[in-house]
Scaffold this motif. Structure first.
Motif, mmCIF file in Angstrom:
data_model
loop_
_atom_site.group_PDB
_atom_site.id
_atom_site.type_symbol
_atom_site.label_atom_id
_atom_site.label_comp_id
_atom_site.label_asym_id
_atom_site.label_seq_id
_atom_site.Cartn_x
_atom_site.Cartn_y
_atom_site.Cartn_z
ATOM 1 N N GLY A 231 2.568 -6.394 -10.925
ATOM 2 C CA GLY A 231 1.560 -5.963 -9.972
ATOM 3 C C GLY A 231 0.212 -5.669 -10.610
ATOM 4 N N THR A 232 -0.830 -5.838 -9.829
ATOM 5 C CA THR A 232 -2.190 -5.471 -10.234
ATOM 6 C C THR A 232 -2.831 -4.731 -9.066
ATOM 7 O OG1 THR A 232 -4.281 -6.314 -11.144
ATOM 8 C CG2 THR A 232 -3.210 -7.679 -9.489
ATOM 9 N N GLN A 233 -3.492 -3.624 -9.383
ATOM 10 C CA GLN A 233 -4.048 -2.767 -8.335
ATOM 11 C C GLN A 233 -5.392 -3.299 -7.848
ATOM 12 O OE1 GLN A 233 -2.697 -0.010 -6.812
ATOM 13 N NE2 GLN A 233 -4.501 0.035 -5.486
ATOM 14 N N VAL A 234 -5.531 -3.352 -6.545
ATOM 15 C CA VAL A 234 -6.802 -3.685 -5.905
ATOM 16 C C VAL A 234 -7.210 -2.484 -5.067
ATOM 17 C CG1 VAL A 234 -7.950 -5.143 -4.199
ATOM 18 C CG2 VAL A 234 -6.399 -6.163 -5.885
ATOM 19 N N THR A 235 -8.394 -1.955 -5.334
ATOM 20 C CA THR A 235 -8.907 -0.808 -4.592
ATOM 21 C C THR A 235 -10.269 -1.157 -4.029
ATOM 22 O OG1 THR A 235 -7.734 0.731 -6.049
ATOM 23 C CG2 THR A 235 -9.493 1.633 -4.679
ATOM 24 N N VAL A 236 -10.415 -1.014 -2.719
ATOM 25 C CA VAL A 236 -11.660 -1.343 -2.050
ATOM 26 C C VAL A 236 -12.245 -0.059 -1.474
ATOM 27 C CG1 VAL A 236 -12.787 -2.778 -0.324
ATOM 28 C CG2 VAL A 236 -10.711 -3.610 -1.473
ATOM 29 N N SER A 237 -13.411 0.292 -1.929
ATOM 30 C CA SER A 237 -14.052 1.519 -1.462
ATOM 31 C C SER A 237 -14.965 1.208 -0.285
ATOM 32 C CB SER A 237 -14.853 2.168 -2.584
ATOM 33 O OG SER A 237 -15.895 1.302 -2.997
ATOM 34 N N SER A 238 -15.098 2.190 0.594
ATOM 35 C CA SER A 238 -15.922 1.978 1.792
ATOM 36 C C SER A 238 -17.359 2.377 1.536
ATOM 37 C CB SER A 238 -15.353 2.793 2.948
ATOM 38 O OG SER A 238 -15.293 4.157 2.600
ATOM 39 N N ALA B 3 0.850 -1.184 0.000
ATOM 40 C CA ALA B 3 0.000 0.000 0.000
ATOM 41 C C ALA B 3 0.892 1.243 0.000
ATOM 42 C CB ALA B 3 -0.906 -0.013 1.229
ATOM 43 N N PRO B 4 0.393 2.369 -0.475
ATOM 44 C CA PRO B 4 1.190 3.604 -0.486
ATOM 45 C C PRO B 4 1.760 3.931 0.886
ATOM 46 C CG PRO B 4 -0.817 3.904 -1.739
ATOM 47 C CD PRO B 4 -0.943 2.565 -1.054
ATOM 48 N N ALA C 1 -4.274 -2.035 -2.180
ATOM 49 C CA ALA C 1 -2.833 -2.094 -2.380
ATOM 50 C C ALA C 1 -2.550 -2.575 -3.794
ATOM 51 C CB ALA C 1 -2.194 -3.057 -1.376
ATOM 52 N N MET C 2 -1.270 -2.498 -4.167
ATOM 53 C CA MET C 2 -0.809 -3.163 -5.370
ATOM 54 C C MET C 2 -0.450 -4.595 -4.966
ATOM 55 S SD MET C 2 -0.264 -2.598 -8.635
ATOM 56 C CE MET C 2 0.247 -0.904 -8.938
ATOM 57 N N TYR C 3 -0.975 -5.558 -5.696
ATOM 58 C CA TYR C 3 -0.732 -6.962 -5.382
ATOM 59 C C TYR C 3 0.245 -7.551 -6.406
ATOM 60 C CZ TYR C 3 -4.331 -7.058 -1.812
ATOM 61 O OH TYR C 3 -5.065 -6.830 -0.660
#
Length: 125
Positions: free
Chosen positions: A118-125, A40-41, A91-93
Motif C-alpha cells: 500500500g501507498t498512502q494518498v492524502t488529499v487536503s481541502s 479509507a479508515p 485512502a491507502m491505495y
C-alpha cells in the motif's frame, strides 16, 4: 514469494494530481488482470480501477473521468494517473495482480492473488 511494491503516494491539495506505480519483485507468469484498490479508515476496501491483458478497463463510478489505469506487460508494471483529486480520495491505495484463472472474467470480477503493502494518498481541502 512475489511482492508488489507501490510508489507515488503522498499529500496533495484538492484539484491536484498524483501518479501511482506498482512493480513486482520478480517476474510473474500468467498475470491477467491488474488493479488498484483503496481503503479509507473505517471503510471497506474497494476496487478503484482494473485493466485486463486485452486493455479492457473498469473504473469505480466516483473516479471515472479523473483516474486512468495503464499497464506495461513487458515489465509487469501498473500505473494509476489520478487527476482532480478530492478529499474523499484519501485512502491507502493497494495494487494487486490476478493470475491465469481471471483471464476470461471481467476486470471487476478478477480474483486478485498478489498484493502490495500500500501507498498512502492524502488529499487536503
Amino acid at each position: 514469494q512475489v511482492h508488489l511494491v507501490e510508489s507515488g503516494g503522498g499529500l496533495v491539495q484538492a484539484g491536484g494530481s498524483l501518479r501511482l506505480s506498482c512493480a513486482a519483485s520478480e517476474s510473474i507468469v500468467g498475470v491477467s488482470v491488474m488493479g488498484w484498490h483503496r481503503q479509507a479508515p473505517g471503510q471497506e476496501r474497494e476496487l478503484v480501477a482494473a485493466i485486463s491483458r486485452a486493455g479492457v478497463t473498469y473504473y469505480e463510478e466516483s473516479v471515472k473521468g479523473r483516474f486512468t489505469i495503464s499497464r506495461d506487460d513487458d515489465k509487469t508494471t501498473l500505473q494509476l494517473e489520478m487527476n482532480d483529486l478530492k478529499p474523499e480520495d484519501t485512502a491507502m491505495y493497494y495494487c494487486a495482480y490476478a493470475g491465469p484463472a481471471s483471464v476470461y472474467v471481467p476486470p471487476r470480477r478478477a480474483r486478485f492473488e498478489y498484493w502490495g503493502q500500500g501507498t498512502q494518498v492524502t488529499v487536503s481541502s
